[in-house]
Design an enzyme around this catalytic site. Structure first.
Site, PDB file in Angstrom:
ATOM      1  N   LEU B 125       0.856  -1.382   0.045  1.00 39.84           N
ATOM      2  CA  LEU B 125      -0.209   0.231   0.075  1.00 39.84           C
ATOM      3  C   LEU B 125       1.008   1.144  -0.105  1.00 39.84           C
ATOM      4  O   LEU B 125       1.118   1.901  -0.594  1.00 39.84           O
ATOM      5  CB  LEU B 125      -1.081   0.217   1.217  1.00 39.84           C
ATOM      6  CG  LEU B 125      -1.296   1.444   1.751  1.00 39.84           C
ATOM      7  CD1 LEU B 125      -2.747   1.249   0.550  1.00 39.84           C
ATOM      8  CD2 LEU B 125      -2.619   1.554   2.833  1.00 39.84           C
ATOM      9  N   GLU B 127       3.529   4.081  -0.549  1.00 36.29           N
ATOM     10  CA  GLU B 127       4.586   4.673  -1.656  1.00 36.29           C
ATOM     11  C   GLU B 127       5.674   5.056  -0.770  1.00 36.29           C
ATOM     12  O   GLU B 127       5.033   5.671  -0.302  1.00 36.29           O
ATOM     13  CB  GLU B 127       3.551   4.084  -2.612  1.00 36.29           C
ATOM     14  CG  GLU B 127       2.648   3.963  -3.104  1.00 36.29           C
ATOM     15  CD  GLU B 127       2.165   4.189  -4.455  1.00 36.29           C
ATOM     16  OE1 GLU B 127       2.689   5.425  -5.325  1.00 36.29           O
ATOM     17  OE2 GLU B 127       1.347   3.122  -5.601  1.00 36.29           O
ATOM     18  N   GLY B 131       2.335   7.915   2.160  1.00 34.83           N
ATOM     19  CA  GLY B 131       2.177   7.577   3.325  1.00 34.83           C
ATOM     20  C   GLY B 131       0.554   7.594   3.755  1.00 34.83           C
ATOM     21  O   GLY B 131       0.431   6.557   3.942  1.00 34.83           O
ATOM     22  N   THR B 158       6.261  -5.313   5.007  1.00 39.98           N
ATOM     23  CA  THR B 158       6.950  -6.214   6.082  1.00 39.98           C
ATOM     24  C   THR B 158       6.224  -7.926   5.294  1.00 39.98           C
ATOM     25  O   THR B 158       5.288  -7.924   4.191  1.00 39.98           O
ATOM     26  CB  THR B 158       5.915  -5.903   6.842  1.00 39.98           C
ATOM     27  OG1 THR B 158       6.159  -4.823   7.783  1.00 39.98           O
ATOM     28  CG2 THR B 158       5.954  -7.253   8.010  1.00 39.98           C
ATOM     29  N   ILE B 340      13.865   2.154  34.941  1.00 37.19           N
ATOM     30  CA  ILE B 340      14.441   1.052  36.303  1.00 37.19           C
ATOM     31  C   ILE B 340      15.429   0.084  36.571  1.00 37.19           C
ATOM     32  O   ILE B 340      16.002  -0.055  37.321  1.00 37.19           O
ATOM     33  CB  ILE B 340      13.041   0.255  36.873  1.00 37.19           C
ATOM     34  CG1 ILE B 340      11.842   1.328  36.489  1.00 37.19           C
ATOM     35  CG2 ILE B 340      13.494  -0.742  36.806  1.00 37.19           C
ATOM     36  CD1 ILE B 340      10.166   0.818  37.091  1.00 37.19           C
ATOM     37  N   GLU B 366       0.326   1.026  10.101  1.00 33.98           N
ATOM     38  CA  GLU B 366      -0.511   0.854   9.307  1.00 33.98           C
ATOM     39  C   GLU B 366      -1.236   1.966  10.493  1.00 33.98           C
ATOM     40  O   GLU B 366      -2.169   1.820  10.887  1.00 33.98           O
ATOM     41  CB  GLU B 366      -1.113  -0.175  10.212  1.00 33.98           C
ATOM     42  CG  GLU B 366      -0.423  -1.537   9.803  1.00 33.98           C
ATOM     43  CD  GLU B 366      -0.996  -3.123  10.159  1.00 33.98           C
ATOM     44  OE1 GLU B 366      -2.516  -3.390  10.562  1.00 33.98           O
ATOM     45  OE2 GLU B 366      -0.043  -4.055  10.173  1.00 33.98           O
TER      46      GLU B 366
END
Lengths: 255, 382
Positions: B125, B127, B131, B158, B340, B366
């Site tokens: 999707l 490019e 975005g 991915t 921590i 996404e």
């Protein structure tokens, strides 16, 4: 044969009665040696055909452990769940397993060498004895040909190869196999597999037959806390060795 | 209300956790360091059924509900973001569009291998210049006789160029709608098709053991049969895929938060300073209390969104909320976890460093956090 035990990473505490462990917040798993047994049974089924039945003595919760074995690929389960069975010693547990197994046709029984909670080692060999079938313990490899099973059994400093006629009972030793994970589709399929729950009366054993347990837990104690070590002081190796001998002799009194 | 998971969902959590701890945890550090995708580990994940989880058994899937899928992703993300990415993208973006919109032939052709984890499929999707503005994509498909000719490129895909990658779903402009807006159609393009090139992208800050690709289409000729579902359905298919995908990104945020929190809690109980474990100091204890509180909220929100989807109710608003909340939560938790751990937290060996880096993708992929806020604000009537 399978037992559900507290996970080895669980923190074990003694219950108020002094003869059992606290069960609150404990994570339960299949006894690791029994997991080897389930895996080996599945491999034998894959190689030779047949079906795998999981049998256990326990509580309602034990069904979870059976369900996990079914999700790994076993075909059905039998759970002996009776309030009376909660206090069974190894011999009574073996007697009830044998009573069920007498009614169920089998070629091979596989069990863990021991359960990691009570380290009793009794149940599997005693079951074989009650069924009057041969038994080979601590198996790290097995081969089945026709009606015989040939097993590699660990002994001090080596391996013994023992063969016997089927039906027989074998117990597992670490190294036998690497148990598989229950797959996600396996978990869904296990939903439809049957678990037959029986009580002591169903298997034809009333308390009279069973008699009094031969052993009884009198009390449970946690191991003593480990004391800190002693660093041996000295100017030279010789002086340190002399001091070590003195401590072993005079303080620890082991020499 | 019933907050109990089913026995099967509990068992799925237990088994996936066991798998993640025994198979993924020991190699996560090394794969991250080497920036290496592991085909072997992906196949193992396939063997236990981590691909095609929400696909019906008739279509060679595992036949689970959506919540079970989300629990599985959560448990992998608790141990490692990269492997969770391979699984989440494999299911939601790779398998999802083919399963939901593909023809019977397309499903039969690709789903068996994809659901077994033997192959992976990408979702093209984004490019280089499109975005958040997905409508601005420039990849085109032009009909030439019985064939379509694809030109353009996609980026940050991915599972697009790993050794297991079989192909990719590509959204392309196929004309103009009567309204004047572009018409989009999705195409299934297999690896090996002449003119199609997939190049792995390296030097990533996060998800370093997950495969990311740049895809190039240069006069790629494919047949009419490669159209996913119907011509002109591309935009709707992509939006719908992203709605479901958001839940899996949320699961990664939740699982990552859980993993970082557990590591911090464990460390704080053992690390002694000023004569007592640091978890006894309120400055540390309150951070951990906040993490525990927010993780509880996040889990309830995400599971509710899944429950809505499983009950075929509308879940889009809740999915955007869960994606936004869980992603940003992991940022806060990973930040506390590193803090921590003090100096050790900056060292790779302590893992929270990886969680800290892996989190940043979740704010961006996404649908960025900003886009999620747009989606939510639209749903509440702004």
């Amino acid at each position: 044969m399978l037992k559900q035990v507290p996970a080895t990473e669980s923190l074990i505490g003694i219950a108020e009665d002094g003869v059992s462990v606290k069960t609150d917040g404990i994570k339960w798993v299949i006894n690791p040696y029994d997991e080897f047994a389930v895996e080996e049974a599945l491999r034998i089924k894959e190689a030779h055909g047949g079906s795998v039945t999981i049998i256990s003595v326990g509580s309602e919760k034990t069904a979870e452990a059976i369900r996990t074995a079914l999700a790994m690929g076993a075909d059905k389960g039998i759970l002996i769940n009776d309030p009376a069975s909660a206090g069974y010693d190894g011999l009574k547990t073996a007697r009830s397993l044998a009573a069920v197994l007498k009614e169920a046709p089998f070629d091979l029984i596989i069990a863990g060498q021991r359960a990691v909670d009570d380290d009793n080692y009794q149940v599997a060999p005693a079951t074989a004895e009650f069924l009057d079938i041969p038994h080979i313990s601590m198996v790290i490899k097995q081969e089945i040909t026709d009606t015989k099973i040939r097993c590699h059994r660990t002994i001090d400093g080596g391996t013994a190869i023992i063969e016997t006629q089927l039906p027989a009972l074998i117990t597992t030793q670490r190294g036998l196999n690497e148990p598989r994970y229950a797959s996600l589709p396996g978990i869904m399929k296990a939903k439809k597999k049957p678990i037959d729950v029986k009580n002591v009366a169903d298997i034809g054993l009333d308390s009279e037959h069973m008699g009094e347990p031969l052993t009884k837990i009198v009390s449970m104690k946690t191991p003593p806390d480990r004391k800190g070590g002693i660093m041996i002081q000295g100017d030279s190796a010789q002086a340190k060795a002399a001091e070590l001998v003195r401590i072993l002799h005079e303080e620890a009194k082991v020499l | 209300m019933d907050f109990d998971l089913t026995k099967e969902q509990e068992m799925i959590r237990r088994e996936v956790r066991k798998f993640a701890q025994s198979e993924i945890a020991p190699v996560a550090l090394e794969l991250d360091e080497k920036e290496a995708f592991s085909a072997g580990l992906t196949r193992k994940m396939g063997e236990i059924g981590l691909f095609g989880m929400f696909v019906s058994e008739d279509d060679d899937g595992q036949g689970l509900d959506y919540l079970s899928y989300i629990i599985a992703v959560e448990e992998i993300a608790r141990v490692d973001g990269s492997q969770a990415a391979t699984v989440a993208a494999g299911n939601s973006l790779g398998i999802g569009p083919i399963y939901y919109f593909g023809t019977e032939e397309q499903k039969k052709k690709y789903l068996p291998e994809l659901c077994a984890g033997k192959g992976l499929w990408g979702f093209g999707l984004t490019e280089p210049s499109a975005g958040s503005d997905a409508g601005g994509s420039k990849t085109t498909a032009v009909k030439d006789g019985n064939e379509w000719v694809l030109n353009g490129s996609k980026i940050f895909i991915t599972n697009g160029a790993s050794e297991l990658s079989m192909g990719v779903t590509v959204q392309a402009v196929t004309g103009k709608r009567p309204s004047g807006k572009p018409e989009y159609t999705c195409f299934l393009v297999e690896h090996g098709t002449p003119g199609f090139k997939a190049v792995p992208m390296h030097k990533k800050m996060m998800w370093r053991a997950s495969d990311t690709a740049e895809l190039f289409f240069n006069d790629v000729r494919i047949s009419e049969d490669n159209i996913l579902g119907l011509k002109g359905d591309g935009f709707h298919q992509m939006l719908s895929t992203l709605d479901g995908g958001r839940l899996s990104i949320a699961a990664m945020g939740l699982g990552g938060s859980q993993g970082a929190y557990e590591a911090a809690l464990q460390y704080a109980k053992k690390r002694v300073q000023f004569g007592q474990p640091i978890c006894k100091f309120q400055a540390v204890a309150f951070k951990l209390a906040d993490c525990a509180l927010e993780i509880e909220c996040a889990r309830n929100l995400l599971y509710k969104a899944c429950w809505l989807k499983d009950h075929r109710r509308s879940f889009e608003k809740e999915a955007a909320m869960a994606k936004l909340y869980c992603s940003e939560l992991m940022g806060r938790v990973a930040n506390h976890a590193v803090q921590i751990h003090g100096g050790y937290g900056l060292m790779k060996e302590y893992h929270v460093e990886r969680f800290y880096r892996d989190q940043k993708l979740l704010d961006i992929g996404e649908g960025t956090s900003e886009v999620q806020r747009i989606v939510i604000s639209r749903y509440i009537g702004c």
